[in-house]
Design a protein around this motif. Structure first.
Motif, PDB file in Angstrom:
ATOM      1  N   ILE A   1       0.741  -0.751   0.390  1.00 56.66           N
ATOM      2  CA  ILE A   1       0.273  -0.720  -0.300  1.00 56.66           C
ATOM      3  C   ILE A   1       0.707   1.397  -0.273  1.00 56.66           C
ATOM      4  O   ILE A   1       0.234   2.204  -0.776  1.00 56.66           O
ATOM      5  CB  ILE A   1      -0.884   0.011   1.457  1.00 56.66           C
ATOM      6  N   SER A   2       2.167   1.021   0.921  1.00 54.64           N
ATOM      7  CA  SER A   2       3.105   2.288   0.416  1.00 54.64           C
ATOM      8  C   SER A   2       4.115   1.296   0.274  1.00 54.64           C
ATOM      9  O   SER A   2       4.953   1.169   0.924  1.00 54.64           O
ATOM     10  CB  SER A   2       2.812   3.202   1.506  1.00 54.64           C
ATOM     11  N   ARG A   3       5.321   2.584  -0.133  1.00 53.40           N
ATOM     12  CA  ARG A   3       6.740   2.955   0.441  1.00 53.40           C
ATOM     13  C   ARG A   3       7.230   4.065   0.576  1.00 53.40           C
ATOM     14  O   ARG A   3       7.130   4.851   0.605  1.00 53.40           O
ATOM     15  CB  ARG A   3       7.512   2.220  -1.281  1.00 53.40           C
ATOM     16  N   GLU A   4       8.226   3.690   1.695  1.00 53.98           N
ATOM     17  CA  GLU A   4       8.815   5.298   2.370  1.00 53.98           C
ATOM     18  C   GLU A   4      10.299   4.342   2.825  1.00 53.98           C
ATOM     19  O   GLU A   4      10.712   3.893   3.423  1.00 53.98           O
ATOM     20  CB  GLU A   4       8.142   5.538   4.030  1.00 53.98           C
TER      21      GLU A   4
ATOM     22  N   GLU B   1      13.521   2.341   2.415  1.00 49.11           N
ATOM     23  CA  GLU B   1      13.378   1.092   2.511  1.00 49.11           C
ATOM     24  C   GLU B   1      12.275   0.285   2.749  1.00 49.11           C
ATOM     25  O   GLU B   1      12.218  -0.616   2.886  1.00 49.11           O
ATOM     26  CB  GLU B   1      15.005   0.925   3.311  1.00 49.11           C
ATOM     27  N   GLU B   2      11.316   1.189   3.931  1.00 50.15           N
ATOM     28  CA  GLU B   2      10.297   0.313   4.434  1.00 50.15           C
ATOM     29  C   GLU B   2       9.375   0.126   3.604  1.00 50.15           C
ATOM     30  O   GLU B   2       9.043   0.748   2.421  1.00 50.15           O
ATOM     31  CB  GLU B   2       9.590   1.265   5.493  1.00 50.15           C
ATOM     32  N   VAL B   3       8.923  -1.032   3.276  1.00 58.07           N
ATOM     33  CA  VAL B   3       7.411  -1.418   2.281  1.00 58.07           C
ATOM     34  C   VAL B   3       5.863  -1.871   3.441  1.00 58.07           C
ATOM     35  O   VAL B   3       6.185  -2.767   4.700  1.00 58.07           O
ATOM     36  CB  VAL B   3       7.432  -2.497   2.095  1.00 58.07           C
ATOM     37  N   PHE B   4       4.946  -1.309   3.313  1.00 56.09           N
ATOM     38  CA  PHE B   4       3.766  -1.338   4.341  1.00 56.09           C
ATOM     39  C   PHE B   4       3.016  -1.946   2.794  1.00 56.09           C
ATOM     40  O   PHE B   4       3.049  -1.879   2.097  1.00 56.09           O
ATOM     41  CB  PHE B   4       2.934  -0.247   4.018  1.00 56.09           C
ATOM     42  N   VAL B   5       2.400  -3.509   3.453  1.00 55.82           N
ATOM     43  CA  VAL B   5       1.645  -4.180   3.751  1.00 55.82           C
ATOM     44  C   VAL B   5       0.363  -4.657   3.676  1.00 55.82           C
ATOM     45  O   VAL B   5       0.219  -4.206   5.237  1.00 55.82           O
ATOM     46  CB  VAL B   5       2.570  -5.808   3.001  1.00 55.82           C
ATOM     47  N   GLN B   6      -0.845  -4.619   3.456  1.00 55.80           N
ATOM     48  CA  GLN B   6      -1.515  -5.141   3.688  1.00 55.80           C
ATOM     49  C   GLN B   6      -2.066  -6.445   3.431  1.00 55.80           C
ATOM     50  O   GLN B   6      -1.750  -7.657   1.977  1.00 55.80           O
ATOM     51  CB  GLN B   6      -2.824  -3.609   3.054  1.00 55.80           C
ATOM     52  N   LEU B   7      -2.610  -6.951   4.220  1.00 50.75           N
ATOM     53  CA  LEU B   7      -2.836  -9.171   4.226  1.00 50.75           C
ATOM     54  C   LEU B   7      -4.405  -9.016   4.022  1.00 50.75           C
ATOM     55  O   LEU B   7      -5.236  -8.445   4.551  1.00 50.75           O
ATOM     56  CB  LEU B   7      -1.861  -9.846   5.826  1.00 50.75           C
ATOM     57  N   GLY B   8      -4.469 -10.146   3.474  1.00 49.21           N
ATOM     58  CA  GLY B   8      -5.986 -10.476   2.771  1.00 49.21           C
ATOM     59  C   GLY B   8      -6.179 -11.129   3.885  1.00 49.21           C
ATOM     60  O   GLY B   8      -5.623 -11.872   4.335  1.00 49.21           O
ATOM     61  N   ASP B   9      -7.351 -11.680   4.621  1.00 52.64           N
ATOM     62  CA  ASP B   9      -7.762 -12.993   5.194  1.00 52.64           C
ATOM     63  C   ASP B   9      -7.682 -13.806   5.515  1.00 52.64           C
ATOM     64  O   ASP B   9      -6.892 -14.949   6.808  1.00 52.64           O
ATOM     65  CB  ASP B   9     -10.051 -12.481   5.225  1.00 52.64           C
ATOM     66  N   LEU B  10      -7.047 -15.093   3.650  1.00 53.39           N
ATOM     67  CA  LEU B  10      -6.375 -15.743   3.950  1.00 53.39           C
ATOM     68  C   LEU B  10      -4.807 -15.481   4.731  1.00 53.39           C
ATOM     69  O   LEU B  10      -4.169 -16.150   5.231  1.00 53.39           O
ATOM     70  CB  LEU B  10      -6.226 -16.653   2.677  1.00 53.39           C
TER      71      LEU B  10
END
Length: 371
Positions: free
Chosen positions: A248-251, A253-262
């Motif tokens: 969902i975003s990068r700052e 070297e940091e990567v922000f990730v959203q996990l699906g239900d599975l």
């Protein structure tokens, strides 16, 4: 002589080969020594594509590097052809154990499909007994050489045939004679775990551990079926769980990730992923992310807290070892000894053993890395 498997690979000056390791996803018919194939083929007058062990090793590697699981699986026609007699099965199983020990493995699980080894007239019970004899011979040979190893069988059914309930009952029959779990393998796409619900219902009723090949040649639906229909305690490969992650975003070297239900379920429940980096590249399992090891979602899954384990899948086809897989990951993602230890502890915790045995294994690994 086994395949060259990066004898000198080191991390922080420490030999990876000498570190205690756990192997969870390792196919018997994918780990036959080329010289053994040639000798066993000669005994049954079977023609082989190459009669020199080195050339035959090259043949396997070239044929396996196709980008297709279906094409990759065709190379097993040769290995299974020399595993149709009691003598052949026992020898291959014994050498399998010896090669694991030479690679520093202290606990391993070997998966193989008994239904693929009946052409010589042996029964299902005969072939399981032959493999168990080879495993025990290998364990004895390793002990005589001053090392320790334990290997359990993962009795496997082929997902494109209709014998899974029969094979499930076979696995339970041998639960006190070497069998530690059940698996389904073979062409994944189009053959979901749901097709084998009767077998999985039976295994659940017997409290028998299950791992399921899923998330390799097929995506999230395959993983979902493995968990719901198969009641899988581990995912064979499972690499395509990364399809349920959204950056969902990068700052920097940091990567922000959203996990699906599975994905969240798999991570939060610590369902182990039996990742096999080299094999995943060869079969095209990660092609949507790229074609190089640096494109493999292994590191992303690790950083997000998934229970990642490192495996070889098929040592002969991928011309690899657990030492080599760990060395490749360490080089690609700059892992240190702490990371490699974490992968082994994950695997030990995921082993189909009792709590007490897993605790002993975890202690053995921690002591080995501490030294």
């Amino acid at each position: 002589m086994a395949i060259d498997q990066n004898d000198d690979a080191r991390v922080q000056g420490v030999s990876i080969r000498e570190l205690p390791k756990v192997s969870l996803h390792d196919h018997l018919d994918g780990a036959v020594r080329p010289e053994t194939i040639i000798e066993l083929a000669d005994a049954i007058s079977l023609e082989v594509p190459e009669t020199d062990p080195g050339a035959l090793a090259d043949w396997f590697a070239e044929r396996s590097d196709s980008g297709s699981l279906v094409e990759y699986l065709k190379t097993f026609d040769l290995t299974t052809a020399v595993m149709q007699t009691r003598e052949g099965l026992t020898r291959v199983a014994r050498e399998f154990v010896e090669d694991l020990a030479a690679d520093g493995v202290v606990y391993g699980e070997v998966r193989w499909a008994p239904e693929q080894h009946l052409q010589g007239g042996l029964s299902l019970e005969d072939v399981v007994e032959a493999v168990q004899e080879g495993i025990e011979d290998g364990e004895d040979a390793v002990e005589a050489a001053g090392r320790d190893i334990r290997v359990g069988q993962l009795i496997t059914a082929m997902r494109h045939t209709d014998r899974s309930l029969e094979i499930a009952k076979l696995a339970v029959e041998f639960r006190t004679r070497g069998a530690v779990g059940f698996d389904i393998a073979g062409p994944e796409d189009g053959f979901p775990a749901a097709n084998h619900r009767a077998a999985f219902d039976y295994l659940a009723s017997q409290f028998f551990p299950v791992t399921v090949h899923a998330g390799e040649a097929a995506g999230l639906d395959s993983i979902r079926s493995a968990l719901i229909d198969g009641r899988a305690l581990r995912l064979g490969h499972g690499v395509r769980i990364a399809e349920d992650l959204e950056v969902i975003s990068r700052e920097g070297e940091e990567v922000f990730v959203q996990l699906g239900d599975l994905a969240r379920w798999v991570r939060d429940r610590e369902i182990p992923l039996e990742l096999s980096p080299s094999s995943n590249l060869q079969t095209g399992a990660i092609e949507q992310w790229g074609k190089e090891l640096e494109d493999h979602p292994f590191d992303l899954l690790y950083q997000l807290g998934f229970a990642v384990t490192v495996n070889v899948d098929n040592r002969t086809q991928s011309r690899t070892s657990l030492t080599r897989e760990l060395a490749l990951l360490a080089e690609t993602f700059e892992y240190d000894l702490g990371d490699l230890e974490a992968f082994q502890l994950n695997a030990a915790a995921a082993a189909f053993l009792s709590v007490e045995e897993r605790e002993e294994l975890i202690e053995l690994i921690a002591d080995g890395f501490a030294r």
